[in-house]
Design a protein around this motif. Structure first.
Motif, PDB file in Angstrom:
ATOM      1  N   ALA A   1       0.805  -1.219   0.000  1.00  0.00           N
ATOM      2  CA  ALA A   1       0.000   0.000   0.000  1.00  0.00           C
ATOM      3  C   ALA A   1       0.838   1.269   0.000  1.00  0.00           C
ATOM      4  CB  ALA A   1      -0.928   0.011   1.210  1.00  0.00           C
ATOM      5  N   GLN A   2       2.157   1.139   0.050  1.00  0.00           N
ATOM      6  CA  GLN A   2       2.992   2.335   0.036  1.00  0.00           C
ATOM      7  C   GLN A   2       2.787   3.104  -1.260  1.00  0.00           C
ATOM      8  OE1 GLN A   2       7.098   1.801   1.921  1.00  0.00           O
ATOM      9  NE2 GLN A   2       6.592  -0.274   1.251  1.00  0.00           N
ATOM     10  N   ASP A   3       2.745   4.415  -1.130  1.00  0.00           N
ATOM     11  CA  ASP A   3       2.440   5.253  -2.290  1.00  0.00           C
ATOM     12  C   ASP A   3       3.504   5.127  -3.366  1.00  0.00           C
ATOM     13  OD1 ASP A   3       1.030   7.077  -3.813  1.00  0.00           O
ATOM     14  OD2 ASP A   3       2.154   8.769  -3.017  1.00  0.00           O
ATOM     15  N   ARG A   4       4.764   5.066  -2.961  1.00  0.00           N
ATOM     16  CA  ARG A   4       5.860   5.000  -3.934  1.00  0.00           C
ATOM     17  C   ARG A   4       6.573   3.653  -3.890  1.00  0.00           C
ATOM     18  NH1 ARG A   4       8.703  11.027  -3.587  1.00  0.00           N
ATOM     19  NH2 ARG A   4       6.791  12.226  -4.022  1.00  0.00           N
ATOM     20  N   CYS A   5       5.821   2.639  -3.581  1.00  0.00           N
ATOM     21  CA  CYS A   5       6.410   1.297  -3.518  1.00  0.00           C
ATOM     22  C   CYS A   5       6.773   0.831  -4.926  1.00  0.00           C
ATOM     23  CB  CYS A   5       5.417   0.338  -2.886  1.00  0.00           C
ATOM     24  SG  CYS A   5       6.029  -1.351  -2.724  1.00  0.00           S
ATOM     25  N   PRO A   6       8.011   0.370  -5.146  1.00  0.00           N
ATOM     26  CA  PRO A   6       8.402  -0.106  -6.472  1.00  0.00           C
ATOM     27  C   PRO A   6       7.529  -1.283  -6.929  1.00  0.00           C
ATOM     28  CG  PRO A   6      10.314   0.154  -5.063  1.00  0.00           C
ATOM     29  CD  PRO A   6       9.123   0.291  -4.177  1.00  0.00           C
ATOM     30  N   ALA A   7       7.359  -1.389  -8.230  1.00  0.00           N
ATOM     31  CA  ALA A   7       6.525  -2.471  -8.770  1.00  0.00           C
ATOM     32  C   ALA A   7       7.063  -3.839  -8.391  1.00  0.00           C
ATOM     33  CB  ALA A   7       6.430  -2.332 -10.291  1.00  0.00           C
ATOM     34  N   SER A   8       8.395  -3.984  -8.376  1.00  0.00           N
ATOM     35  CA  SER A   8       8.970  -5.281  -8.028  1.00  0.00           C
ATOM     36  C   SER A   8       8.653  -5.651  -6.584  1.00  0.00           C
ATOM     37  CB  SER A   8      10.481  -5.257  -8.254  1.00  0.00           C
ATOM     38  OG  SER A   8      11.087  -4.244  -7.462  1.00  0.00           O
ATOM     39  N   THR A   9       8.649  -4.660  -5.688  1.00  0.00           N
ATOM     40  CA  THR A   9       8.340  -4.937  -4.292  1.00  0.00           C
ATOM     41  C   THR A   9       6.870  -5.305  -4.132  1.00  0.00           C
ATOM     42  OG1 THR A   9      10.052  -3.394  -3.581  1.00  0.00           O
ATOM     43  CG2 THR A   9       8.371  -3.984  -1.957  1.00  0.00           C
ATOM     44  N   ARG A  10       5.987  -4.592  -4.846  1.00  0.00           N
ATOM     45  CA  ARG A  10       4.562  -4.930  -4.779  1.00  0.00           C
ATOM     46  C   ARG A  10       4.322  -6.348  -5.286  1.00  0.00           C
ATOM     47  NH1 ARG A  10       2.768   0.707  -6.066  1.00  0.00           N
ATOM     48  NH2 ARG A  10       1.497   1.404  -4.299  1.00  0.00           N
ATOM     49  N   SER A  11       4.932  -6.686  -6.410  1.00  0.00           N
ATOM     50  CA  SER A  11       4.757  -8.039  -6.943  1.00  0.00           C
ATOM     51  C   SER A  11       5.267  -9.076  -5.967  1.00  0.00           C
ATOM     52  CB  SER A  11       5.480  -8.173  -8.286  1.00  0.00           C
ATOM     53  OG  SER A  11       4.852  -7.397  -9.279  1.00  0.00           O
ATOM     54  N   GLY A  12       6.406  -8.778  -5.376  1.00  0.00           N
ATOM     55  CA  GLY A  12       6.940  -9.708  -4.383  1.00  0.00           C
ATOM     56  C   GLY A  12       6.014  -9.866  -3.200  1.00  0.00           C
ATOM     57  N   ALA A  13       5.426  -8.763  -2.752  1.00  0.00           N
ATOM     58  CA  ALA A  13       4.499  -8.831  -1.631  1.00  0.00           C
ATOM     59  C   ALA A  13       3.271  -9.656  -1.988  1.00  0.00           C
ATOM     60  CB  ALA A  13       4.099  -7.416  -1.204  1.00  0.00           C
ATOM     61  N   PHE A  14       2.737  -9.431  -3.171  1.00  0.00           N
ATOM     62  CA  PHE A  14       1.555 -10.186  -3.579  1.00  0.00           C
ATOM     63  C   PHE A  14       1.869 -11.677  -3.698  1.00  0.00           C
ATOM     64  CE2 PHE A  14      -0.008  -6.129  -5.878  1.00  0.00           C
ATOM     65  CZ  PHE A  14      -0.602  -5.689  -4.716  1.00  0.00           C
ATOM     66  N   ARG A  15       3.005 -12.009  -4.264  1.00  0.00           N
ATOM     67  CA  ARG A  15       3.372 -13.417  -4.406  1.00  0.00           C
ATOM     68  C   ARG A  15       3.601 -14.063  -3.047  1.00  0.00           C
ATOM     69  NH1 ARG A  15       7.419 -13.925  -9.654  1.00  0.00           N
ATOM     70  NH2 ARG A  15       6.086 -12.814 -11.134  1.00  0.00           N
ATOM     71  N   GLU A  16       4.259 -13.325  -2.181  1.00  0.00           N
ATOM     72  CA  GLU A  16       4.556 -13.884  -0.863  1.00  0.00           C
ATOM     73  C   GLU A  16       3.269 -14.105  -0.080  1.00  0.00           C
ATOM     74  OE1 GLU A  16       7.297 -15.592   1.496  1.00  0.00           O
ATOM     75  OE2 GLU A  16       7.603 -14.649  -0.445  1.00  0.00           O
ATOM     76  N   LEU A  17       2.359 -13.147  -0.170  1.00  0.00           N
ATOM     77  CA  LEU A  17       1.096 -13.293   0.530  1.00  0.00           C
ATOM     78  C   LEU A  17       0.282 -14.443  -0.057  1.00  0.00           C
ATOM     79  CD1 LEU A  17      -0.438 -12.032   2.847  1.00  0.00           C
ATOM     80  CD2 LEU A  17      -1.469 -10.411   1.261  1.00  0.00           C
ATOM     81  N   SER A  18       0.376 -14.659  -1.370  1.00  0.00           N
ATOM     82  CA  SER A  18      -0.304 -15.797  -1.990  1.00  0.00           C
ATOM     83  C   SER A  18       0.208 -17.112  -1.425  1.00  0.00           C
ATOM     84  CB  SER A  18      -0.107 -15.774  -3.505  1.00  0.00           C
ATOM     85  OG  SER A  18      -0.684 -14.634  -4.082  1.00  0.00           O
ATOM     86  N   SER A  19       1.522 -17.203  -1.262  1.00  0.00           N
ATOM     87  CA  SER A  19       2.095 -18.432  -0.706  1.00  0.00           C
ATOM     88  C   SER A  19       1.668 -18.629   0.747  1.00  0.00           C
ATOM     89  CB  SER A  19       3.615 -18.389  -0.814  1.00  0.00           C
ATOM     90  OG  SER A  19       4.028 -18.329  -2.156  1.00  0.00           O
ATOM     91  N   LEU A  20       1.651 -17.551   1.498  1.00  0.00           N
ATOM     92  CA  LEU A  20       1.251 -17.647   2.896  1.00  0.00           C
ATOM     93  C   LEU A  20      -0.205 -18.097   3.030  1.00  0.00           C
ATOM     94  CD1 LEU A  20       2.901 -14.396   4.307  1.00  0.00           C
ATOM     95  CD2 LEU A  20       3.570 -16.730   4.862  1.00  0.00           C
ATOM     96  N   LEU A  21      -1.075 -17.582   2.160  1.00  0.00           N
ATOM     97  CA  LEU A  21      -2.492 -17.887   2.269  1.00  0.00           C
ATOM     98  C   LEU A  21      -2.851 -19.251   1.692  1.00  0.00           C
ATOM     99  CD1 LEU A  21      -4.115 -14.433   1.432  1.00  0.00           C
ATOM    100  CD2 LEU A  21      -3.539 -15.408   3.648  1.00  0.00           C
ATOM    101  N   SER A  22      -1.849 -19.990   1.210  1.00  0.00           N
ATOM    102  CA  SER A  22      -2.112 -21.361   0.778  1.00  0.00           C
ATOM    103  C   SER A  22      -2.395 -22.267   1.968  1.00  0.00           C
ATOM    104  CB  SER A  22      -0.927 -21.915  -0.018  1.00  0.00           C
ATOM    105  OG  SER A  22      -0.739 -21.169  -1.197  1.00  0.00           O
ATOM    106  N   PHE A  23      -2.124 -21.786   3.171  1.00  0.00           N
ATOM    107  CA  PHE A  23      -2.355 -22.553   4.395  1.00  0.00           C
ATOM    108  C   PHE A  23      -3.618 -22.055   5.075  1.00  0.00           C
ATOM    109  CE2 PHE A  23       2.071 -22.842   3.410  1.00  0.00           C
ATOM    110  CZ  PHE A  23       2.372 -24.185   3.633  1.00  0.00           C
ATOM    111  N   SER A  24      -4.444 -22.965   5.526  1.00  0.00           N
ATOM    112  CA  SER A  24      -5.776 -22.623   6.010  1.00  0.00           C
ATOM    113  C   SER A  24      -5.749 -21.698   7.219  1.00  0.00           C
ATOM    114  CB  SER A  24      -6.550 -23.898   6.340  1.00  0.00           C
ATOM    115  OG  SER A  24      -5.849 -24.653   7.320  1.00  0.00           O
ATOM    116  N   ASP A  25      -4.790 -21.915   8.138  1.00  0.00           N
ATOM    117  CA  ASP A  25      -4.747 -21.055   9.327  1.00  0.00           C
ATOM    118  C   ASP A  25      -4.421 -19.618   8.948  1.00  0.00           C
ATOM    119  OD1 ASP A  25      -5.367 -23.173  10.858  1.00  0.00           O
ATOM    120  OD2 ASP A  25      -3.366 -23.494  11.700  1.00  0.00           O
ATOM    121  N   ASN A  26      -3.458 -19.440   8.032  1.00  0.00           N
ATOM    122  CA  ASN A  26      -3.128 -18.089   7.575  1.00  0.00           C
ATOM    123  C   ASN A  26      -4.328 -17.443   6.876  1.00  0.00           C
ATOM    124  OD1 ASN A  26      -0.563 -18.378   8.547  1.00  0.00           O
ATOM    125  ND2 ASN A  26       0.350 -18.872   6.561  1.00  0.00           N
TER     126      ASN A  26
END
Length: 805
Positions: free
Chosen positions: A9-34
């Motif tokens: 959500a950072q206003d000037r967050c680089p695209a690579s960092t946003r993509s990394g965040a989205f991918r990382e969160l996708s991996s984390l949410l593959s687990f039911s507790d997360n």
């Protein structure tokens, strides 16, 4: 989990960092507790609030993340609210900032379009984000539903069918419209309950209104929309089994530990139990980049599951379809939608044919077509060259749709599937203006439409005639008294088919019996159903019946003579042609000769011709005297017995008969003038004898007018009922759409509040002394908090890979 969202959500967050965040969160949410923690914390609203500010290149990873979150009904409801209510830019009209059909479905000569080869400014790219996300979300739901039928029930519970109709109506891009139609087709295929409910609610009539309504016409109608509707009708969009390829499975096996459970690592997530990954939809850590669903909008990626021979830029039925044993058209009602949309395209051609001046031109559709050209600024007024180019594109659409529709009905089961519906009305509603006002369209357009319509009508009509059941729609041709052009086209195609070398004795006897019976039903009394009756149709019917009797065996001739009234219809129409000659001018000798041939069996034909001769002489028309003299001579030449008949009708005046047979028209004219008393006696005899025939012709004419008037009234009742049904469908749709749109303010308020909160949290994250530029440390923190013995230690290479992402 909230912190990873804050990073994105950072206003000037680089695209690579946003993509990394989205991918990382996708991996984390593959687990039911997360996933449970996320739903209780950041929630899907947080992600949807980010959609308008993320870079275009991050949209794929964003949609991957959305899929991980949307597992239950509440999230699916929120997702459809986003698809309906989320604004797509400062203008609701199409613009170069939004994905267009030209980008999503490029023609072979235009090259494919990917976001990487555009030169738009950053603002333009941001303006494309929301439409691109909507496209990707709709496709994601479609792809996941194909291999997960349980999701269809969830879509039904959230009212997805109605909401997809609204998305089709308000779509600002043809791509969004096509994706919504694909998902709608899949739901109706997979859920019998949804299909039955859709039909009961007049869903197909509503869909026709939705796609052809003026609000939807700002988005151009291209080949992709028509092709999607054809596939919808032919049931191409079906639920399939899991479609994970071998490369994905090999990566999955490599990802698993020897115990068979998925390993957890700094890049794979931690926390909850050892829940196995589901191979549904997007799997960014398993599927190689080349196999992932992207938003490049090229045909090969969007339709990777379809047959290679069915490219979206070409409307062709490939061999694999023709050879399949299908049950025919599953949704023949969509033929109505296709021709209503074709009518919209034809109206555009009609408007473009009148090339406007730059001062008076204001066609949004033409401007949209100009805007879809990469590099166009979308401004300025319409020029004649733009209009001509657009008309050519529309002409291509009409030609392709007509040709494809004709090919669809080459398959007999498809023709049999539509005959139970009012398909004649559907087809004619789309093309009637071209026949009623041909001068308002280019000649090429009329030629294409006429050729296509005749081909379609011929194939469906013949399929109806060959059916063992009683004809359903063809016998109603006589009821279309308000559509004489349609009646004429249908009758022309039927009679020309049987006038050619299509022998009934080549058919099985039961099929030949059906054809004879159905033709008899269609043609009996046809002259009383059309006003004015086209004489060329009468001659076509006479020739068709003659061809069927002459070119068939004794069995067929016996069936025609003993079990039908086709011969009676032939004689009736032949005599009608003869008595109608006084209304014609400039007839060709060949046409007159065919009329004589058709009336050789009738002894009254000589009397009718003599009556016409008297009128021609009284009017001092030397040309008509010559024509009628030639017909009388031909009648005598083909049947010598007519000499006695003519002599009898002419008061036994042998001098007149001799001049008629041997003299020229001038000599005959001179004889009548010179022998005035003799001619008057002869003429009175002819007039007296012909009065019963004139009374019969007059009575038939009055009966025809009454029949046509009565049929028009019945037809008007039927049309009014259908129009009332369409009005009800459109009213119900507008009501439902209004109810959903009334919730837009609350949705926008909730999203705006969540967006402000995220921006505030993102700003605080960006202001920390140790600014996070990669989500790797977040995952490591999760792994440290919940250590897993089976987790292999992360290596510098792993960190470099995530950091580079």
């Amino acid at each position: 989990l909230q912190l990873v969202v804050d990073i994105a959500a950072q206003d000037r967050c680089p695209a690579s960092t946003r993509s990394g965040a989205f991918r990382e969160l996708s991996s984390l949410l593959s687990f039911s507790d997360n996933l449970r923690l996320f739903k209780n914390g950041p929630k899907l609203e947080s992600l949807l609030a980010l959609c308008s500010q993320i870079p275009l290149e991050c949209t794929d990873d964003f949609v991957v993340l959305v899929e991980k979150v949307v597992k239950d009904t509440p999230e699916m409801t929120q997702l459809f609210q986003f698809l309906i209510h989320e604004p797509e830019g400062p203008s609701s009209h199409p613009s170069p900032l939004m994905p267009t059909a030209a980008e999503a479905f490029p023609f072979p000569t235009g090259g494919s379009f990917t976001p990487g080869n555009t030169t738009s400014h950053h603002s333009a790219r941001n303006g494309r984000v929301v439409p691109t996300i909507k496209c990707s979300v709709l496709r994601m739901i479609y792809d996941v539903s194909k291999s997960n039928p349980s999701l269809i029930d969830m879509l039904g519970s959230v009212g997805a069918v109605q909401q997809l109709m609204i998305i089709c109506h308000s779509a600002t891009s043809e791509v969004i419209r096509v994706y919504a139609l694909r998902l709608l087709a899949l739901i109706l295929h997979a859920s019998k309950r949804q299909k039955e409910s859709f039909i009961r609610a007049n869903g197909f009539e509503t869909l026709s209104y939705v796609l052809s309504d003026g609000a939807a016409n700002d988005v151009p109608l291209g080949i992709p929309t028509f092709n999607c509707l054809f596939k919808f009708a032919l049931d191409f969009f079906q639920v399939t089994t899991s479609d994970v390829n071998s490369s994905v499975m090999s990566k999955l096996r490599a990802f698993q530990t020897p115990s068979g459970k998925p390993a957890t690592s700094a890049t794979g997530g931690g926390g909850g139990g050892a829940t196995s990954h589901k191979l549904d939809g997007h799997l960014p850590s398993l599927i190689p980049e080349s196999n992932r669903r992207t938003v490049s909008m090229d045909m090969s990626s969007m339709y990777s599951g379809d047959t290679a021979g069915d490219m979206e830029s070409r409307l062709n039925i490939d061999d694999s379809y023709s050879n399949q044993t299908r049950g025919g058209m599953i949704h023949p009602q969509l033929l109505q939608t296709i021709f209503q949309l074709l009518n919209v395209v034809l109206k555009d051609i009609k408007t473009a044919y009148k090339i406007p001046t730059p001062e008076t031109s204001s066609r949004p559709l033409e401007l949209e077509r100009q805007n879809t050209i990469p590099g166009s600024d979308g401004g300025g007024s319409e020029t004649p060259s733009t209009t001509a180019s657009s008309r050519h594109a529309d002409d291509c659409i009409v030609a392709k749709v007509m040709d494809y529709t004709s090919k669809v009905f080459d398959v007999a089961v498809n023709s049999e599937a539509v005959v139970a519906f009012p398909w004649l009305d559907w087809v004619w509603s789309g093309v009637s203006e071209v026949y009623l006002h041909p001068s308002q369209y280019p000649r090429s357009t009329f030629t294409v439409v006429d050729k296509g319509v005749r081909s379609i009508l011929r194939k469906i009509v013949l399929a109806d005639l060959y059916r063992g059941k009683s004809v359903t729609q063809i016998k109603k041709v006589k009821e279309f008294a308000d559509l004489p052009h349609l009646q004429q086209v249908v009758l022309e195609e039927v009679t020309r088919y049987f006038s050619a070398s299509n022998r009934l004795d080549a058919l099985k006897q039961d099929v030949a019996t059906h054809v004879i019976r159905n033709l008899d039903t269609l043609l009996l009394g046809i002259d009383e159903c059309i006003s004015p009756f086209p004489l060329n149709i009468g001659l076509e019917v006479v020739n068709a019946v003659k061809s069927m009797t002459v070119n068939s065996n004794n069995w067929v001739r016996g069936r025609i003579r003993n079990n039908s009234r086709l011969l009676e219809t032939r004689d009736r129409l032949a005599f009608l042609l003869l008595t109608s000659l006084d209304h014609l001018q400039g007839e060709k000798r060949e046409y007159l000769s065919r009329i004589v041939d058709a009336n050789l069996h009738d002894t009254n034909s000589a009397l009718v011709l003599l009556r016409l001769f008297v009128d021609a002489y009284d009017n001092k028309s030397a040309e008509r005297v010559e024509l009628i003299q030639s017909m009388l001579c031909e009648l005598i030449e083909k049947d010598a017995s007519f000499s006695k008949t003519i002599l009898k009708h002419a008061a036994n005046d042998s001098d007149f008969l001799q001049v008629l047979k041997g003299g020229s028209s001038d000599e005959l004219f001179t004889w009548c003038t010179t022998n005035d008393a003799q001619w008057k006696n002869l003429a009175q005899s002819i007039l007296k004898l012909s009065k019963p025939i004139e009374s019969e012709v007059s009575a038939r004419h009055e009966k025809r007018e009454k029949e046509v008037t009565g049929r028009k009234k019945l037809r008007k009742i039927d049309v009014d009922k259908r129009l009332a049904l369409q009005r009800k469908a459109s009213t119900d749709f507008d009501r439902i759409k209004g109810e959903l749109e009334s919730k837009q303010a609350s949705y926008e308020s909730a999203i705006a509040q969540r967006r402000r909160e995220l921006l505030r949290r993102g700003a605080s994250v960006g202001a920390t002394p140790h600014r996070i530029t990669s989500p790797t440390s977040i995952t490591a923190a999760c792994s440290t908090s919940h250590p897993t013995p089976s987790s292999p230690p992360s290596t510098p290479g792993d960190r470099r890979r995530v950091g580079s992402d």
